[in-house]
Enzyme design. Structure first.
Site, short mmCIF file in Angstrom:
data_model
loop_
_atom_site.label_atom_id
_atom_site.label_comp_id
_atom_site.label_asym_id
_atom_site.label_seq_id
_atom_site.Cartn_x
_atom_site.Cartn_y
_atom_site.Cartn_z
N GLY A 355 0.96 -1.05 0.13
CA GLY A 355 0.01 0.01 -0.05
C GLY A 355 0.74 1.28 -0.25
O GLY A 355 1.86 1.34 -0.71
N ALA A 360 3.76 2.55 5.01
CA ALA A 360 4.72 1.42 4.98
C ALA A 360 5.88 1.66 5.86
O ALA A 360 6.43 0.92 6.76
CB ALA A 360 5.14 0.79 3.85
N GLU A 374 4.64 -4.58 -0.32
CA GLU A 374 4.73 -4.54 -1.58
C GLU A 374 3.79 -2.97 -1.72
O GLU A 374 2.84 -3.03 -1.99
CB GLU A 374 3.61 -5.67 -2.08
CG GLU A 374 3.43 -5.63 -3.40
CD GLU A 374 2.75 -6.86 -3.98
OE1 GLU A 374 2.41 -7.06 -5.27
OE2 GLU A 374 2.21 -7.70 -3.02
N CYS A 409 -2.36 -0.77 -9.10
CA CYS A 409 -0.96 -0.38 -8.71
C CYS A 409 -0.04 -0.37 -9.80
O CYS A 409 1.31 0.12 -9.34
CB CYS A 409 -0.99 -1.27 -7.62
SG CYS A 409 -0.72 -3.00 -7.98
#
Length: 628
Positions: A355, A360, A374, A409
């Site tokens: 995200g 993160a 990721e 994404c």
């Protein structure tokens, strides 16, 4: 705008459907029904249906009648389904339940989800609050750290999951089942039929890939001879035990299924949390998996707000591993406060987060590095000096930037084109392709994480940069009833000069990821390639990329000086469309994680365990040696 205006969008071709009926039917009763209809109506189509399809721009060649023929009636024959996508509305809202300890349960709290096409409350989600989480805590607590199975415990479960995958793959291959999920995806995350069907197709192929013995092959061990007779070292893949998976809205089926099944294959027990806006899709998939033999005790499915998830993970302490699937927040794709609080309160043994890079990094600090990422992707494409197949390259650029309204994404966020391309008709062709996208067939649609105003404000800020200009788009969609909490923007491209992009005061603004139909375009000359590589080096997210060139020396130069984990190279290179047959995930970060392949599953959902056998015998006349 009513959902029913989107019936009968383009669907899989008749030949694929017919072959699917004849070769892949899993349930005999469904098989008989579909074959009977097929034999009776082969190659024909109801005239009224044809007229309606022509009227709304659907298929006109009579090849896709099966999925549309009496769809409402046929859906009720699906042995697992409890909803009909085309009947969900403000007057007939669907309900989404929770699943824990083998039972479907409701909650005292109902979160009403707004229809992204007209703003009506059309789905009610039973969201668990802090007072209702104890059954989930107890369920996860029953799973030990060594998991539900491992190479030394219940190895027959590897075969069980190979069988479950085979049955689920067969079910998803049935035209009426794939159509059911395709339309349900369209209903909650509006995208074209082809894009939604592609998600179902990738999921089906993934399940096929891990049928039969393929699950136990994931747990393949290796042995190394020791230093003396009777000694051998063996490496094994070991589960984490109780884990959690939280996934986003943009791929309601593919991401949660691939992550969920990967976790289960390796012996973990997951609790699954899907973004409430789209959780109805995975709720129905859970019912399909149960129908295909998934043990009801193996997975819990929870809908909740942030506080409840915080409490759940706090109760589990170090017994959880959290996977946030494929979120790619883009400043709002998932609740930042929720996802951060969930992780910080949990203090899990290991966290997989996909995200927002900002969230993160915060989590990595709070969790003291016990994390895999990721993260979001501001994904780039570089067009090399060799101009060829302009029509094709323009089409791929359009797909990469604007399919699913840019809500991938892996969407193309910035295009670096060599000056040779700017002299071609590339931009004009991209403009034409962008302008043919329309809300009626959902080739452009609602943006669920940015409002129209936010996207237009970002465009205005970019246009203040000297030398920048609007290439196309830049206007709100017209004649729609998309609620104001969502975005509705025509496919947009803004040109910004490369020298301006590289300036410190502009770089962060230009490389801000807008999770919608929006891209930045720039141009470079031969001697400016080092500037392009400098820009790529300065970017923080390294998910997907494309180097469009058949010049091997150019490819070598760019690939050798970049790090994106999923990079496409060559004339047909793209940034999106990742299938199930290759790794998808970032690189350049020791915390990076992936999805979909055996390597990704083993990396994310298992750890390495070494067992050294040393059984003797002792050498003859062995004596206790001196102390050392």
């Amino acid at each position: 705008m009513k959902w029913r205006s989107y019936h009968f969008l383009a669907e899989p071709q008749w030949k694929n459907m017919q072959e699917g009926v004849r070769r892949r039917c899993f349930r005999v009763n469904v098989c008989k029904e579909m074959l009977a209809v097929t034999q009776k109506r082969n190659g024909t189509m109801n005239s009224r249906l044809l007229l309606r399809q022509a009227r709304i721009g659907g298929p006109k060649n009579g090849q896709s009648w099966l999925s549309s023929f009496h769809l409402s009636r046929s859906l009720h024959s699906l042995p697992f389904a409890t909803v009909n996508a085309e009947e969900i509305s403000g007057s007939q809202p669907a309900e989404v339940e929770n699943f824990v300890q083998g039972y479907w349960t409701k909650s005292k709290n109902w979160n009403e989800i707004l229809d992204p096409l007209n703003g009506e409350p059309f789905i009610k989600v039973a969201e668990v609050d802090e007072t209702e989480i104890q059954p989930f805590v107890e369920s996860l607590s029953k799973c030990p750290k060594h998991g539900l199975h491992n190479p030394f415990k219940a190895p027959e479960r590897y075969l069980l999951y190979g069988d479950i995958s085979a049955k689920a793959a067969h079910m998803l291959a049935l035209p009426k089942v794939s159509d059911f999920f395709t339309r349900l995806i369209q209903r909650v995350a509006p995208k074209s039929y082809q894009q939604a069907f592609g998600e179902v197709h990738v999921t089906q192929k993934f399940l096929e890939n891990f049928s039969g013995d393929q699950v136990r092959f994931l747990a393949r061990s290796f042995g190394v001879p020791g230093n003396h007779l009777g000694q051998q070292s063996h490496g094994f893949r070991w589960p984490y035990g109780p884990v959690a998976i939280v996934t986003p809205f943009n791929f309601p089926l593919e991401i949660p299924v691939l992550q969920l099944m990967g976790a289960l294959y390796m012996g973990n027990k997951p609790v699954l949390k899907v973004d409430s806006k789209v959780s109805i899709v995975m709720e129905q998939m859970m019912r399909l998996l149960h129908h295909c033999g998934l043990p009801v005790e193996d997975v819990d499915f929870i809908n909740s707000d942030g506080k409840a998830m915080n409490r759940l993970l706090l109760e589990m302490e170090n017994m959880l591993m959290l996977s946030l699937g494929h979120i790619s927040l883009r400043e709002g794709m998932f609740s930042i406060d929720l996802s951060h609080d969930v992780m910080m309160e949990a203090n899990p043994r290991m966290t997989l987060f996909t995200g927002s890079s900002r969230v993160a990094e915060k989590l990595a600090t709070d969790l003291k590095g016990r994390i895999k990422l990721e993260d979001a992707g501001f994904d780039w494409k570089v067009l090399g000096p060799d101009v060829q197949e302009v029509d094709y390259v323009a089409w791929v650029c359009d797909q990469d930037a604007y399919a699913c309204s840019g809500q991938k994404c892996s969407a193309q966020s910035i295009l670096f084109m060599h000056e040779n391309w700017s002299k071609s008709s590339l931009i004009s062709k991209m403009r034409v392709l962008a302008q043919r996208r329309k809300l009626e067939d959902l080739t452009i649609g609602p943006v669920l994480t940015f409002t129209t105003g936010q996207m237009l404000d970002h465009m205005s800020n970019l246009l203040r940069i000297p030398g920048s200009k609007l290439l196309f788009g830049g206007e709100p969609l017209e004649n729609h009833s998309i609620p104001h909490v969502y975005g509705a923007l025509k496919p947009t491209a803004v040109y910004v000069p490369i020298d301006e992009i590289l300036k410190e005061e502009n770089f962060e603004l230009v490389t801000r990821e807008i999770f919608g139909p929006f891209q930045v375009v720039t141009e470079y000359k031969d001697d400016q390639l080092p500037k392009i590589l400098d820009a790529l080096e300065r970017m923080h997210a390294h998910l997907t990329a494309a180097v469009v060139s058949n010049d091997p020396l150019f490819l070598q130069e760019v690939i050798g000086k970049t790090v994106n984990g999923t990079t496409y190279a060559g004339l047909r290179a793209r940034t999106t469309g990742a299938p199930q047959n290759h790794w998808f995930g970032p690189a350049g970060d020791p915390r990076g994680a992936g999805i979909g392949t055996p390597e990704a599953i083993k990396l994310v959902w298992s750890c390495h365990r070494e067992i050294i056998y040393d059984i003797g015998p002792l050498p003859k006349h062995w004596e206790v040696p001196p102390s050392t």
